[in-house]
Design an enzyme around this catalytic site. Structure first.
Site, PDB file in Angstrom:
ATOM      1  N   HIS A 137      -3.390  67.691  87.066  1.00 60.92           N
ATOM      2  CA  HIS A 137      -3.613  68.783  86.116  1.00 60.92           C
ATOM      3  C   HIS A 137      -2.329  69.417  85.588  1.00 60.92           C
ATOM      4  O   HIS A 137      -2.363  70.097  84.554  1.00 60.92           O
ATOM      5  CB  HIS A 137      -4.467  69.886  86.754  1.00 60.92           C
ATOM      6  CG  HIS A 137      -5.862  69.477  87.090  1.00 60.92           C
ATOM      7  ND1 HIS A 137      -6.720  68.920  86.170  1.00 60.92           N
ATOM      8  CD2 HIS A 137      -6.556  69.545  88.263  1.00 60.92           C
ATOM      9  CE1 HIS A 137      -7.887  68.661  86.754  1.00 60.92           C
ATOM     10  NE2 HIS A 137      -7.811  69.024  88.019  1.00 60.92           N
ATOM     11  N   HIS A 174     -12.784  65.989  88.667  1.00 60.21           N
ATOM     12  CA  HIS A 174     -12.244  66.771  87.550  1.00 60.21           C
ATOM     13  C   HIS A 174     -11.524  65.861  86.553  1.00 60.21           C
ATOM     14  O   HIS A 174     -10.892  64.872  86.942  1.00 60.21           O
ATOM     15  CB  HIS A 174     -11.267  67.829  88.064  1.00 60.21           C
ATOM     16  CG  HIS A 174     -11.878  68.808  89.007  1.00 60.21           C
ATOM     17  ND1 HIS A 174     -11.812  68.671  90.387  1.00 60.21           N
ATOM     18  CD2 HIS A 174     -12.588  69.948  88.782  1.00 60.21           C
ATOM     19  CE1 HIS A 174     -12.444  69.673  90.968  1.00 60.21           C
ATOM     20  NE2 HIS A 174     -12.927  70.462  90.010  1.00 60.21           N
ATOM     21  N   ASP A 261     -12.809  64.447  95.717  1.00 59.78           N
ATOM     22  CA  ASP A 261     -13.778  65.506  95.467  1.00 59.78           C
ATOM     23  C   ASP A 261     -14.997  65.004  94.702  1.00 59.78           C
ATOM     24  O   ASP A 261     -15.923  65.770  94.420  1.00 59.78           O
ATOM     25  CB  ASP A 261     -13.139  66.691  94.737  1.00 59.78           C
ATOM     26  CG  ASP A 261     -12.293  66.275  93.549  1.00 59.78           C
ATOM     27  OD1 ASP A 261     -12.291  65.083  93.193  1.00 59.78           O
ATOM     28  OD2 ASP A 261     -11.605  67.150  92.972  1.00 59.78           O
TER      29      ASP A 261
END
Length: 479
Positions: A137, A174, A261
């Protein structure tokens, strides 16, 4: 087929001792748990184990802005209250807190990914693993989503010194927004991200319609998914898309981000993958027998993260692991059943067959615009340097004026400063070499404005980076 893959594994015990703070979901301790589980299965005996170097500030600044790197270097928990403006500017705070040894933490996990890329470049291994990496990110000038330095971007830039095309694959729950953004305007890197999208899920990007721009158009692939996706749905879609991507794009190296995740039961996730389903993606990518850099990423139920990355280390070593976890320092974390595998859960899969079919059709349609691998050749990386060194004084003068003029052209075409600063040497260089004499002459006729002069410093720094990368590539014998 390679007879037996040579695996390089990077680990520094100091990376697991970092503490983000009370109640923060990111627990670097998961890396210690993973490493000890790998050791308990004797997997270290089948790999070459390396302690990575701590990445230098100058290495971090290959992608990140120097002022951001410098700030990370000097900020401390006991001094942060004196730098509130800078903290807001660089997005440090609740999600990305300032903690003890923050900069050293960044140096270690990034050094592992850079070292992994270098060993692949020098053909010293076939697969390189850095479970501490994968912080996808982080942006050029700011932290984001628990990520401070984007080791993946820096690893890919390293691979681009030796590889014409690099494929980045992300199976974190994500969206891999930081990596996509870094290479959004180039065809030298194709980014493919499978992730949860919608319902204001972080980071809010990753729609299937986000496909890249300019030279990078159609080279960003997003596969937006809904809650509850299971092994069957995920792996079928993954294999179909990745097969087509590799067939069309023809990368010479792959970077695979294995965020855990996306597993069932993750503290922050919402997918329903078992460890076997997650690992099946790793096994599938490995079968293409391309230089492969594997990193970790997200994962917030730490015992499941350790299980997952240990199983996937076994997959990369072609080693089946017994389900009963052997004795190790963290055995009690895996109570009560002490099993390596975790099943998926009985939850609803909101990804209907029609929805997944629609996504697949859209992705395949975007890929059809490419048709074949981009024509970029390794010679382009060193073209400017070689031409300049062999040219007459008159030609050098013309080349310098042409480069200067291109800066002005880029500014006029892309006047937004933030947009302009996203340019990378990996695609500016090919652009320069493709300019015709007519285009150059047109550039020269453009008058410099005060604003364009202000951009010259940024573009000069970029061209310095290009020259340095070209020089390094030639020093390593790249032709």
């Amino acid at each position: 087929m390679r007879s037996k893959d040579k695996i390089a594994y990077f680990y520094d015990g100091d990376v697991g001792s970092v503490y983000f703070g009370p109640n923060h979901p990111m627990k670097p301790h998961r890396l210690c748990m993973t490493h000890h589980l790998v050791l308990s299965y004797d997997l270290h005996k089948k790999m070459e184990i390396y302690r990575p170097h701590k990445a230098y500030p100058s290495e971090l600044a290959q992608f990140h802005s120097e002022d951001y790197v410098e700030f990370l270097h000097r900020i401390r928990p006991d001094t942060q209250n004196s730098f509130r403006t800078e903290l807001a500017r660089f997005n440090l705070g609740e999600d990305c807190p300032v903690f003890e040894n923050l900069f050293e933490f960044c140096q270690i996990y990034t050094g592992g990914t850079i070292d992994a890329a270098r060993r692949l470049n020098n053909q010293l291994c076939d697969v390189a693993i850095n479970w501490a990496g994968g912080l996808h990110h982080a942006k050029k000038c700011e932290a984001s989503g628990f990520c401070y330095i984007n080791d993946l971007v820096l690893g890919i830039l390293e691979l681009l010194k030796h590889h014409a095309r690099v494929l980045y694959i992300d199976i974190d729950v994500h969206h891999g927004d930081g990596v996509e953004e870094a290479f959004y305007f180039t065809d030298r890197v194709m980014t493919v991200s499978f992730h949860k999208f919608g319902d204001l899920f972080f980071p809010g990007t990753g729609d299937v319609k986000e496909i890249g721009e300019r030279e990078g158009k159609f080279y960003a692939i997003n596969v937006p998914l809904k809650d509850g996706i299971d092994d069957t749905s995920f792996t079928r879609l993954f294999k179909t898309i990745i097969s087509k991507v590799i067939e069309i794009y023809q990368p010479s190296a792959i970077v695979l981000q294995c965020g855990a995740d996306s597993l069932a039961g993750d503290r922050l996730g919402c997918f329903n993958l078992s460890i076997d389903g997650h690992a099946e993606c790793v096994k599938f990518v490995k079968k293409f027998n391309l230089p492969l850099l594997v990193t970790g990423g997200g994962g917030y139920t730490k015992e499941n993260v350790a299980r997952c990355w240990t199983v996937e280390t076994g997959v990369l070593l072609d080693t089946e692991l017994p389900n009963k976890i052997p004795q190790n320092e963290y055995l009690e974390y895996f109570a009560p059943d002490y099993s390596l595998k975790i099943p998926s859960r009985l939850i609803e899969n909101f990804n209907s067959k029609s929805y997944l079919s629609t996504i697949k059709v859209q992705v395949m349609e975007n890929l059809r615009h490419i048709q074949h691998a981009p024509s970029v050749q390794m010679q382009e990386v060193g073209t400017l340097l070689s031409i300049f060194s062999k040219s007459s004084v008159q030609y050098k003068s013309l080349l310098v004026w042409s480069l200067r003029s291109l800066f002005i052209l880029c500014f006029y075409k892309y006047p937004n400063e933030n947009e302009f600063c996203r340019f990378h040497p990996t695609f500016i260089s090919p652009t320069l070499t493709k300019m015709s004499t007519t285009q150059m002459n047109e550039c020269i006729s453009i008058h410099k404005t005060r604003k364009s002069r202000g951009m010259m410093s940024t573009t000069t720094e970029t061209m310095t980076t290009i020259t340095r990368l070209d020089h390094e590539a030639h020093s390593d014998g790249i032709q």
